[in-house]
Design an enzyme around this catalytic site. Structure first.
Site, PDB file in Angstrom:
ATOM      1  N   LYS A 180      -7.030   3.340  -4.650  1.00  0.00           N
ATOM      2  CA  LYS A 180      -8.024   3.406  -3.578  1.00  0.00           C
ATOM      3  C   LYS A 180      -8.722   4.762  -3.624  1.00  0.00           C
ATOM      4  O   LYS A 180      -8.101   5.799  -3.402  1.00  0.00           O
ATOM      5  CB  LYS A 180      -7.349   3.200  -2.216  1.00  0.00           C
ATOM      6  CG  LYS A 180      -8.316   2.927  -1.079  1.00  0.00           C
ATOM      7  CD  LYS A 180      -7.554   2.423   0.141  1.00  0.00           C
ATOM      8  CE  LYS A 180      -8.501   1.860   1.179  1.00  0.00           C
ATOM      9  NZ  LYS A 180      -7.745   1.272   2.328  1.00  0.00           N
ATOM     10  N   CYS A 186      -3.642  10.960   0.435  1.00  0.00           N
ATOM     11  CA  CYS A 186      -2.550  11.724   1.043  1.00  0.00           C
ATOM     12  C   CYS A 186      -2.508  13.153   0.481  1.00  0.00           C
ATOM     13  O   CYS A 186      -2.889  13.390  -0.653  1.00  0.00           O
ATOM     14  CB  CYS A 186      -1.220  11.036   0.758  1.00  0.00           C
ATOM     15  SG  CYS A 186      -1.109   9.367   1.399  1.00  0.00           S
ATOM     16  N   ASN A 215       0.870  -1.178   0.000  1.00  0.00           N
ATOM     17  CA  ASN A 215       0.000   0.000   0.000  1.00  0.00           C
ATOM     18  C   ASN A 215       0.903   1.223   0.000  1.00  0.00           C
ATOM     19  O   ASN A 215       1.624   1.468   0.971  1.00  0.00           O
ATOM     20  CB  ASN A 215      -0.924  -0.002   1.221  1.00  0.00           C
ATOM     21  CG  ASN A 215      -1.780   1.260   1.321  1.00  0.00           C
ATOM     22  OD1 ASN A 215      -1.329   2.291   1.803  1.00  0.00           O
ATOM     23  ND2 ASN A 215      -3.024   1.168   0.870  1.00  0.00           N
ATOM     24  N   ILE A 236     -14.468   1.789  -0.837  1.00  0.00           N
ATOM     25  CA  ILE A 236     -13.968   3.146  -0.674  1.00  0.00           C
ATOM     26  C   ILE A 236     -12.935   3.215   0.451  1.00  0.00           C
ATOM     27  O   ILE A 236     -12.823   2.281   1.251  1.00  0.00           O
ATOM     28  CB  ILE A 236     -15.121   4.125  -0.307  1.00  0.00           C
ATOM     29  CG1 ILE A 236     -15.836   3.629   0.941  1.00  0.00           C
ATOM     30  CG2 ILE A 236     -16.034   4.357  -1.478  1.00  0.00           C
ATOM     31  CD1 ILE A 236     -16.928   4.522   1.511  1.00  0.00           C
ATOM     32  N   ASN A 237     -12.235   4.340   0.504  1.00  0.00           N
ATOM     33  CA  ASN A 237     -11.414   4.648   1.666  1.00  0.00           C
ATOM     34  C   ASN A 237     -12.340   5.182   2.774  1.00  0.00           C
ATOM     35  O   ASN A 237     -13.544   5.312   2.578  1.00  0.00           O
ATOM     36  CB  ASN A 237     -10.357   5.697   1.299  1.00  0.00           C
ATOM     37  CG  ASN A 237      -9.104   5.596   2.158  1.00  0.00           C
ATOM     38  OD1 ASN A 237      -9.172   5.179   3.312  1.00  0.00           O
ATOM     39  ND2 ASN A 237      -7.967   5.970   1.598  1.00  0.00           N
ATOM     40  N   THR A 238     -11.771   5.499   3.921  1.00  0.00           N
ATOM     41  CA  THR A 238     -12.580   5.986   5.042  1.00  0.00           C
ATOM     42  C   THR A 238     -13.178   7.366   4.778  1.00  0.00           C
ATOM     43  O   THR A 238     -12.662   8.140   3.976  1.00  0.00           O
ATOM     44  CB  THR A 238     -11.723   6.070   6.310  1.00  0.00           C
ATOM     45  OG1 THR A 238     -10.560   6.864   6.043  1.00  0.00           O
ATOM     46  CG2 THR A 238     -11.298   4.682   6.772  1.00  0.00           C
ATOM     47  N   GLY A 296     -17.335  -1.624   5.977  1.00  0.00           N
ATOM     48  CA  GLY A 296     -18.337  -2.055   6.944  1.00  0.00           C
ATOM     49  C   GLY A 296     -18.781  -3.498   6.873  1.00  0.00           C
ATOM     50  O   GLY A 296     -19.763  -3.868   7.517  1.00  0.00           O
TER      51      GLY A 296
END
Length: 318
Positions: A173, A138, A108, A199-201, A255
């Site tokens: 991602k 990022c 990653n 998805i990412n958070t 989730g």
């Protein structure tokens, strides 16, 4: 003659040219560098298709100050801050210790400029990882801290910079905080991405009401867990048409805690299913998820997991 009702459904999947023994993928940040979770009694790497190692930067990082994790209703906030020993250390010291014959291990990559991402890709290209996930959440330090993931063109620049540096599959991602996730998907695919993680958070925060201060030292953190599943399903639905048009697979995540969750992700269009925060609830949930998926496929006379992917029908009208 054996038919689909009496044979065991095939749970292996093809993802970006890689054959995964099951559709379950352990997500970056939730299982360290592929060593810690295997100490849980009853764990078996044969139950999973791949492990995505903890987010890695070019140089070592200490991460954020504590508090860095906070439990929320139906979820968790984290602001670890990419604590890691650096890409070269991971390749030289950690990867040789991993059981690559048991499952896939993916890197990653995280950076602060397209050039830094490219160098990380070069380092991991000469390593046993079979793919590289790109974390474009990022901030770009050269552009005033704007997050790559929130700008489709910036996201594509990162992929384009990494593409010449590795022959391994690149899996981008995508951030749910992006106003147009489908456009980002299109541009990163055109730039050379072989897969999408969706998805990412989500970004969130928590408040200590007695101190009237943010709970997290970083103020904000990434929200994961069951609370974000409806958002994840919607974002996968939004990106599915773009991905399918280009024959690009989706690693759906956000989730999943039981077999029903996994089936929802498959139906919406997840070629593989990422497991993260759910592992903190039940570190051995992979086996029950696989059993539930097999039972569902058998009940509906399907021969494989892949046969279920993307079968979402239009809502009934009355």
């Amino acid at each position: 003659m054996t038919d689909a009702l009496t044979s065991t459904p095939d749970l292996s999947v093809n993802f970006a040219g890689l054959t995964l023994q099951t559709p379950l993928v352990l997500l970056s940040g939730c299982v360290g560098f592929g060593q810690e979770y295997t100490r849980v009694e009853g764990w078996n790497n044969r139950d999973i298709g791949a492990v995505i190692l903890k987010g890695t930067t070019l140089e070592p990082r200490m991460g954020n100050a504590p508090h860095r994790v906070y439990e929320t209703p139906s979820g968790m906030l984290n602001a670890i801050g990419l604590q890691n020993p650096g890409a070269r250390y991971v390749v030289d010291e950690i990867l040789p210790q991993l059981p690559h014959h048991e499952t896939h291990f993916w890197a990653n990559a995280n950076g602060t400029s397209p050039e830094e991402y490219a160098e990380i890709a070069r380092i991991f290209d000469d390593s046993p990882v079979s793919a590289i996930e790109i974390n474009i959440s990022c901030p770009n330090v050269k552009e005033g801290g704007v997050h790559f993931g929130n700008n489709p063109c910036m996201a594509a620049r990162v992929v384009a910079a990494m593409r010449p540096m590795t022959s391994k599959p690149l899996i981008t991602k995508l951030s749910p905080n992006n106003a147009d996730i489908a456009e980002t998907a299109r541009l990163v695919i055109e730039a050379g991405s072989d897969g999408l993680s969706v998805i990412n958070t989500l970004v969130g925060m928590a408040v200590d009401i007695e101190r009237r201060q943010p709970v997290l030292a970083n103020i904000s953190g990434g929200l994961s867990g069951p609370a974000i599943k409806p958002v994840a399903l919607w974002k996968i639905h939004q990106t599915r048409a773009i991905a399918a048009k280009h024959n690009i697979p989706i690693l759906g995540q956000g989730g999943t805690c039981n077999a029903d969750d996994a089936l929802e992700f498959a139906i919406v269009g997840s070629d593989a299913i990422g497991l993260g925060t759910g592992l903190f609830y039940d570190p051995l949930m992979c086996r029950s998820l696989l059993d539930g998926i097999r039972n569902y496929l058998g009940k509906h006379n399907m021969r494989s997991y892949s046969e279920l992917v993307g079968t979402l029908a239009a809502p009934a009208t009355h």
